[in-house]
Write a protein that holds these residues in place. Structure first.
Motif, PDB file in Angstrom:
ATOM      1  N   ILE A  41      -6.378  17.506  10.907  1.00 29.41           N
ATOM      2  CA  ILE A  41      -5.709  17.885   9.655  1.00 29.41           C
ATOM      3  C   ILE A  41      -5.818  16.722   8.667  1.00 29.41           C
ATOM      4  O   ILE A  41      -5.987  16.923   7.466  1.00 29.41           O
ATOM      5  CB  ILE A  41      -4.240  18.271   9.919  1.00 29.41           C
ATOM      6  N   GLY A  42      -5.761  15.507   9.188  1.00 33.88           N
ATOM      7  CA  GLY A  42      -6.085  14.319   8.406  1.00 33.88           C
ATOM      8  C   GLY A  42      -5.250  14.141   7.151  1.00 33.88           C
ATOM      9  O   GLY A  42      -5.773  14.111   6.047  1.00 33.88           O
ATOM     10  N   ARG A  43      -3.962  13.972   7.337  1.00 35.48           N
ATOM     11  CA  ARG A  43      -3.105  13.777   6.165  1.00 35.48           C
ATOM     12  C   ARG A  43      -3.191  12.322   5.694  1.00 35.48           C
ATOM     13  O   ARG A  43      -3.063  11.405   6.485  1.00 35.48           O
ATOM     14  CB  ARG A  43      -1.662  14.119   6.559  1.00 35.48           C
ATOM     15  N   SER A  44      -3.425  12.123   4.402  1.00 37.72           N
ATOM     16  CA  SER A  44      -3.431  10.767   3.836  1.00 37.72           C
ATOM     17  C   SER A  44      -2.505  10.709   2.629  1.00 37.72           C
ATOM     18  O   SER A  44      -2.652  11.482   1.695  1.00 37.72           O
ATOM     19  CB  SER A  44      -4.826  10.375   3.340  1.00 37.72           C
ATOM     20  N   GLU A  45      -1.592   9.754   2.659  1.00 35.22           N
ATOM     21  CA  GLU A  45      -0.705   9.554   1.520  1.00 35.22           C
ATOM     22  C   GLU A  45      -1.380   8.554   0.591  1.00 35.22           C
ATOM     23  O   GLU A  45      -1.781   7.483   1.030  1.00 35.22           O
ATOM     24  CB  GLU A  45       0.634   8.952   1.969  1.00 35.22           C
ATOM     25  N   GLY A  46      -1.509   8.906  -0.645  1.00 38.00           N
ATOM     26  CA  GLY A  46      -2.152   7.984  -1.574  1.00 38.00           C
ATOM     27  C   GLY A  46      -1.787   8.337  -3.000  1.00 38.00           C
ATOM     28  O   GLY A  46      -0.720   8.891  -3.257  1.00 38.00           O
ATOM     29  N   ALA A  47      -2.680   7.976  -3.924  1.00 34.62           N
ATOM     30  CA  ALA A  47      -2.404   8.251  -5.329  1.00 34.62           C
ATOM     31  C   ALA A  47      -3.694   8.600  -6.058  1.00 34.62           C
ATOM     32  O   ALA A  47      -4.778   8.171  -5.655  1.00 34.62           O
ATOM     33  CB  ALA A  47      -1.753   7.033  -5.982  1.00 34.62           C
ATOM     34  N   GLU A  48      -3.548   9.393  -7.099  1.00 34.80           N
ATOM     35  CA  GLU A  48      -4.660   9.654  -7.999  1.00 34.80           C
ATOM     36  C   GLU A  48      -4.461   8.780  -9.228  1.00 34.80           C
ATOM     37  O   GLU A  48      -3.367   8.741  -9.801  1.00 34.80           O
ATOM     38  CB  GLU A  48      -4.697  11.129  -8.389  1.00 34.80           C
ATOM     39  N   VAL A  85      -9.727   8.843  -9.604  1.00 31.21           N
ATOM     40  CA  VAL A  85     -10.050   8.448  -8.228  1.00 31.21           C
ATOM     41  C   VAL A  85      -8.862   8.742  -7.309  1.00 31.21           C
ATOM     42  O   VAL A  85      -7.718   8.810  -7.762  1.00 31.21           O
ATOM     43  CB  VAL A  85     -10.403   6.936  -8.119  1.00 31.21           C
ATOM     44  N   PHE A  86      -9.184   8.929  -6.030  1.00 32.74           N
ATOM     45  CA  PHE A  86      -8.124   9.032  -5.030  1.00 32.74           C
ATOM     46  C   PHE A  86      -8.183   7.792  -4.157  1.00 32.74           C
ATOM     47  O   PHE A  86      -9.242   7.416  -3.655  1.00 32.74           O
ATOM     48  CB  PHE A  86      -8.294  10.273  -4.155  1.00 32.74           C
ATOM     49  N   THR A  87      -7.023   7.173  -3.982  1.00 29.24           N
ATOM     50  CA  THR A  87      -6.967   5.992  -3.113  1.00 29.24           C
ATOM     51  C   THR A  87      -5.717   6.019  -2.245  1.00 29.24           C
ATOM     52  O   THR A  87      -4.663   6.479  -2.675  1.00 29.24           O
ATOM     53  CB  THR A  87      -6.992   4.684  -3.937  1.00 29.24           C
ATOM     54  N   THR A  88      -5.895   5.531  -1.027  1.00 27.91           N
ATOM     55  CA  THR A  88      -4.719   5.376  -0.170  1.00 27.91           C
ATOM     56  C   THR A  88      -4.182   3.944  -0.293  1.00 27.91           C
ATOM     57  O   THR A  88      -3.182   3.609   0.303  1.00 27.91           O
ATOM     58  CB  THR A  88      -5.088   5.629   1.316  1.00 27.91           C
ATOM     59  N   THR A 144      -4.342  -2.365  -3.710  1.00 28.12           N
ATOM     60  CA  THR A 144      -5.519  -3.235  -3.817  1.00 28.12           C
ATOM     61  C   THR A 144      -6.207  -3.134  -5.185  1.00 28.12           C
ATOM     62  O   THR A 144      -7.276  -3.702  -5.391  1.00 28.12           O
ATOM     63  CB  THR A 144      -6.578  -2.871  -2.751  1.00 28.12           C
ATOM     64  N   ILE A 145      -5.601  -2.420  -6.109  1.00 23.07           N
ATOM     65  CA  ILE A 145      -6.316  -2.039  -7.335  1.00 23.07           C
ATOM     66  C   ILE A 145      -6.799  -3.235  -8.164  1.00 23.07           C
ATOM     67  O   ILE A 145      -7.828  -3.143  -8.848  1.00 23.07           O
ATOM     68  CB  ILE A 145      -5.456  -1.068  -8.192  1.00 23.07           C
ATOM     69  N   ASP A 146      -6.091  -4.339  -8.076  1.00 27.49           N
ATOM     70  CA  ASP A 146      -6.521  -5.496  -8.870  1.00 27.49           C
ATOM     71  C   ASP A 146      -7.931  -5.947  -8.460  1.00 27.49           C
ATOM     72  O   ASP A 146      -8.674  -6.514  -9.264  1.00 27.49           O
ATOM     73  CB  ASP A 146      -5.514  -6.647  -8.682  1.00 27.49           C
ATOM     74  N   GLY A 147      -8.293  -5.636  -7.212  1.00 23.34           N
ATOM     75  CA  GLY A 147      -9.614  -6.039  -6.722  1.00 23.34           C
ATOM     76  C   GLY A 147     -10.670  -4.956  -6.847  1.00 23.34           C
ATOM     77  O   GLY A 147     -11.762  -5.081  -6.288  1.00 23.34           O
ATOM     78  N   ALA A 148     -10.356  -3.871  -7.570  1.00 21.91           N
ATOM     79  CA  ALA A 148     -11.339  -2.786  -7.727  1.00 21.91           C
ATOM     80  C   ALA A 148     -12.388  -3.206  -8.739  1.00 21.91           C
ATOM     81  O   ALA A 148     -12.111  -3.314  -9.932  1.00 21.91           O
ATOM     82  CB  ALA A 148     -10.648  -1.498  -8.167  1.00 21.91           C
ATOM     83  N   THR A 149     -13.606  -3.469  -8.273  1.00 19.75           N
ATOM     84  CA  THR A 149     -14.632  -4.048  -9.157  1.00 19.75           C
ATOM     85  C   THR A 149     -15.695  -3.052  -9.600  1.00 19.75           C
ATOM     86  O   THR A 149     -16.587  -3.383 -10.348  1.00 19.75           O
ATOM     87  CB  THR A 149     -15.298  -5.244  -8.477  1.00 19.75           C
ATOM     88  N   HIS A 160     -16.035  16.856  -1.606  1.00 23.55           N
ATOM     89  CA  HIS A 160     -14.904  17.770  -1.387  1.00 23.55           C
ATOM     90  C   HIS A 160     -13.668  17.079  -0.851  1.00 23.55           C
ATOM     91  O   HIS A 160     -12.716  17.711  -0.436  1.00 23.55           O
ATOM     92  CB  HIS A 160     -15.316  18.929  -0.468  1.00 23.55           C
ATOM     93  N   TYR A 161     -13.675  15.758  -0.813  1.00 18.71           N
ATOM     94  CA  TYR A 161     -12.477  15.081  -0.340  1.00 18.71           C
ATOM     95  C   TYR A 161     -11.842  14.324  -1.497  1.00 18.71           C
ATOM     96  O   TYR A 161     -12.542  13.737  -2.334  1.00 18.71           O
ATOM     97  CB  TYR A 161     -12.803  14.127   0.808  1.00 18.71           C
ATOM     98  N   GLY A 162     -10.525  14.318  -1.508  1.00 14.16           N
ATOM     99  CA  GLY A 162      -9.814  13.599  -2.561  1.00 14.16           C
ATOM    100  C   GLY A 162     -10.199  14.173  -3.915  1.00 14.16           C
ATOM    101  O   GLY A 162     -10.115  15.384  -4.140  1.00 14.16           O
ATOM    102  N   THR A 163     -10.638  13.269  -4.818  1.00  9.68           N
ATOM    103  CA  THR A 163     -11.070  13.739  -6.138  1.00  9.68           C
ATOM    104  C   THR A 163     -12.589  13.657  -6.268  1.00  9.68           C
ATOM    105  O   THR A 163     -13.136  13.885  -7.340  1.00  9.68           O
ATOM    106  CB  THR A 163     -10.452  12.850  -7.242  1.00  9.68           C
ATOM    107  N   GLY A 164     -13.252  13.258  -5.182  1.00  8.03           N
ATOM    108  CA  GLY A 164     -14.706  13.108  -5.239  1.00  8.03           C
ATOM    109  C   GLY A 164     -15.127  11.823  -5.937  1.00  8.03           C
ATOM    110  O   GLY A 164     -16.292  11.658  -6.292  1.00  8.03           O
TER     111      GLY A 164
END
Ligand code: ANZ
Length: 776
Positions: free
Chosen positions: A222-229, A255-258, A262-267, A341-345
């Motif tokens: 089922i693979g539930r992941s809590e994250g944010a768009e 974007v979808f991230t769990t 870590t966003i400050d390091g998103a390059t 097809h996962y997250g927001t692609g």
């Protein structure tokens, strides 16, 4: 001397057939026990030894339960829709129903020859119109609830079987059935929204008793992941991503991230080839290089796109985005390790913290920075993100373009769209056809039958067309356990009262390979019926267990092509059903795969031969040693059956038989206990010996033996019992006995009781293994 198993087993099977000791009662004052085994697909090959592994073991459980005074339901039936039968029909030009009937006759005969204690009066067959009427009826419930919908999807297409496959039916990019490499095709399919139940399917695992590995596998699937768009603004996209919109409008990539922390390091940002394609479709003028990459990536299988250790591929999209946390400009790439097809692609890549992003950055020389983590909530709030939960689970592709399945009971009308066939017209019966071949355009053979297809709209009476897709073979098995409860009911799938009596299933056993398919589907199906008030429990199975495969002698998988398949018929013929049953439970731990061993089987048969001679030993006086062994045997076998450790239970039976042999004689009382614990494993010879001993009852109706707990204590010590410091008696207890166990017999000792009479005990001093002193 070898006993004549053929004669003996036939005799008892005939007796059982006549007296029907395994009929479950729908009304009973006894407690109920509903035990379910996965019903077989009646293939042309007949029973496989894997079937008896599960069925014999659970048979042992239910035989014990009956003797414990339970009203047991142990049913069996046939999961008979499916491709092998259809393919065989095509090959031979025969009718699938005819083939199915032949195959179920074979399976029934084979199962009866094993002496399994199924309640045969409740047999169900998913291909029986009286059965699939209710499968169709339930489908319509999904439809009416908005959970069944038609959608254009890329489906997994097996070019050999000419059938669409669910994700679960694709194994490493190949068709689970025939091994052909699966292709992608776009197709309108019926889907069932199992994803709406994703949370409950995970959370309610807490309320049931499943083997931990089963629960874990379902949760992972089922693979539930809590994250944010989080939106990344696209810099200067002007009429690039969408020329139709005014250029003043801002453009974003979501974007979808769990790991928003870590966003400050998103390059950099990576979008999937699928998302890139969507952008191009709405006007993005991508470079030729990007177009070529997207084209080739979309042809690749998901499994090798994301395979670990695979060299990363990708291409610069030529677009910049702004990291919303630090306003730094980052590049946007297209790469196939990001799935459509996962997250927001689309993802924000953080090479400092994510392995895949790190490999990608290394491969393409993209920046890697070391920045501090931010608190999750703080990060999401600061960038205006939205917390969300994503699941790996997809909705259930519920149509097949084949013949041998339940017709989907819907009609399409130009004016009213998809309309349910009225309940009074169910079942929609599979019409006879000339050819069962699937068509090359991917339509079901039913599409060629004008009389079937052309019908009237139930709403307006105007011309309409029937759906020609059929249901997947996971449909009928999603609710068969409910039908066993009331198999002849033609007004309802089962009466509410009977459902209430029997549900939930107390123990369900089946293969690990069904964990993410049948087991998940049927839990979902049952939950849906529960929400509609149609079944009494939210979870269908209170306990789920699983058995390991039976492998060939050399440890490889048994397969027809390798010629290493063991045929249960031959084993029963040569060694007898009791030998097969006992061996298959003895061969190893129930949950684990075990290789077949004919020598092992012969060893078990020799053991049973010895057992048959035991009735000659009846006689003699009481024998404490033997009584101890018997008490231990009763306890161990009882405990082991509960824990589904059948192999060690049988080992104990062997110990017990050796002890009887060594003793030279066994009292009829002890022997009767022995036969009762032998009965769940080798019911035929146990019954024969029971009769030989002079009993006229069936062992099924006898009660499970009890034992004197004192007899199972290995060492006993003599404990001094004092009253006011003076020795007044002794008792025998276990060296480790607790004070609460020791005090009552100590007080009860005749002499001690006399000294204690009329006294008030102020304190009790207990020294385990030595003495107990009552201070008065
Ligand atoms: C930044 C990040 C930093 C991430 C980090 C992970 C670790 P699960 O747990 O499987 O849900 N991701 C998101 N959508 C994706 C897609 N369509 N295809 C491939 N990967 C995708 O994984 C979620 C994480 O996988 C997300 O969180 C995203 O990378 C990536 F140290 O964002 B993460």
């Amino acid at each position: 001397m070898a006993y004549n198993h053929k004669q003996l087993e036939k005799k008892w099977q005939e007796k059982w057939e006549k007296e029907e000791p395994w009929k479950a009662e729908d009304q009973s004052t006894k407690p109920k026990f509903y035990c379910l085994v996965e019903f077989p697909y009646p293939s042309g090959a007949g029973l496989h030894v894997g079937h008896p592994r599960s069925y014999s073991a659970l048979d042992a459980v239910v035989r014990k339960r009956r003797m414990e005074g339970f009203n047991v339901l142990y049913p069996i039936g046939w999961d008979a829709f499916g491709l092998p039968t259809e393919n065989y029909a095509i090959k031979t030009g025969r009718k699938p129903q005819e083939i199915t009937n032949e195959n179920t006759d074979t399976f029934r005969r084979q199962l009866k020859a094993l002496g399994l204690s199924f309640d045969w009066s409740r047999e169900v067959n998913t291909t029986d119109p009286a059965y699939y009427k209710w499968t169709q009826w339930m489908f319509l419930e999904f439809f009416k609830a908005g959970l069944a919908y038609k959608a254009k999807t890329m489906i997994n297409w097996c070019p050999k079987d000419k059938i669409g496959l669910a994700n679960e039916e694709v194994v490493q990019g190949c068709c689970e059935r025939c091994g052909t490499t699966v292709e992608k095709r776009e197709k309108e399919q019926w889907m069932i929204a199992i994803t709406k139940y994703a949370d409950r399917l995970i959370d309610d695992l807490k309320t049931v008793n499943y083997l931990p590995k089963i629960a874990k596998q379902q949760e992972d699937w089922i693979g539930r992941s809590e994250g944010a768009e989080i939106n990344f603004e696209i810099r200067n996209p002007k009429s690039e991503t969408n020329p139709k919109e005014e250029s003043a409008k801002k453009h974003f990539v979501k974007v979808f991230t769990t790991r928003p922390d870590t966003i400050d390091g998103a390059t950099f940002v990576v979008i999937s080839p699928e998302l890139a394609k969507t952008w191009m479709d709405i006007g993005w003028q991508a470079s030729d290089e990007v177009r070529a990459y997207v084209d080739s990536a979309l042809k690749r299988e998901e499994a090798d796109r994301t395979a670990e250790g695979k060299e990363k591929t990708g291409v610069d999209a030529g677009i910049k985005a702004i990291n919303p946390f630090n306003q730094e400009e980052v590049a946007v790439w297209v790469a196939d390790y990001v799935l459509g097809h996962y997250g927001t692609g689309a993802i924000m890549a953080v090479p400092q913290h994510d392995e895949r992003d790190r490999e990608f950055a290394d491969a393409f020389g993209l920046p890697i920075v070391d920045r501090p983590l931010i608190a999750f909530d703080e990060a999401v709030a600061k960038v205006g993100g939205v917390k969300t939960t994503k699941y790996k689970l997809r909705d259930w592709v519920f149509s097949r373009q084949r013949y041998w399945g339940e017709p989907i009971p819907l009609v399409h009308c130009e004016e009213h769209g998809w309309v349910a066939v009225p309940e009074s017209e169910l079942p929609v019966v599979l019409p006879p056809v000339e050819k069962y071949e699937p068509t090359d355009n991917g339509e079901s053979p039913l599409a060629e039958i004008a009389e079937f297809v052309n019908t009237q709209c139930p709403t307006c009476g105007g011309p309409a067309k029937r759906e020609t897709d059929t249901m997947p073979n996971w449909a009928g098995s999603s609710w068969y356990f409910l039908r066993y409860i009331d198999p002849q009911n033609d007004q309802q799938f089962a009466s509410a009262e009977k459902l209430k009596h029997w549900m939930p299933i107390d123990l369900y056993n089946g293969g690990m390979e069904h964990t993410t398919l049948h087991l998940l589907y049927s839990r979902f199906w049952n939950k849906f019926l529960f929400d509609k008030g149609l079944v009494p429990t939210s979870e269908p199975y209170a306990r789920r267990h699983s058995h390991g495969l039976v492998m060939a002698e050399d440890g490889t998988k048994m397969s027809k092509s390798k010629g290493n398949v063991i045929n249960p018929d031959e084993i029963v013929e040569q060694y007898g059903a009791d030998a097969l049953r006992t061996y298959i439970m003895f061969m190893g731990p129930f949950e684990e795969p075990v290789p077949w061993s004919t020598n092992g089987l012969i060893g078990v048969r020799r053991f049973l031969d010895k057992v048959m001679t035991m009735s000659e030993k009846i006689g003699g006086g009481p024998n404490v040693e033997l009584a101890r062994v018997m008490a231990k045997t009763i306890k161990k076998i009882g405990d082991d059956i509960e824990a589904m450790k059948f192999n060690t239970a049988i080992a104990q039976l062997m110990i017990c038989v050796n002890a009887m042999q060594d003793a030279g004689a066994v009292s009829s009382e002890l022997f009767a206990s022995f036969l009762k614990v032998l009965f769940p494993f080798a019911p035929h010879i146990a019954s024969e010996l029971w009769e030989k001993t002079g009993y006229t009852t069936l062992l099924d109706t006898e009660s499970w033996p009890t034992y004197d707990p004192a007899l199972i204590v290995d060492d006993v010590v003599t404990l001094a019992v004092q009253v006011a410091g003076k020795l007044r008696g002794t008792i025998q207890v276990a060296p480790t006995a607790e004070q609460t166990e020791v005090e009552p017999p100590a007080r009860a000792e005749e002499n001690v009781a006399k000294w204690l009479e009329g006294q008030e005990v102020k304190k009790v001093v207990y020294v385990p293994g030595r003495m107990i002193n009552f201070v008065i």
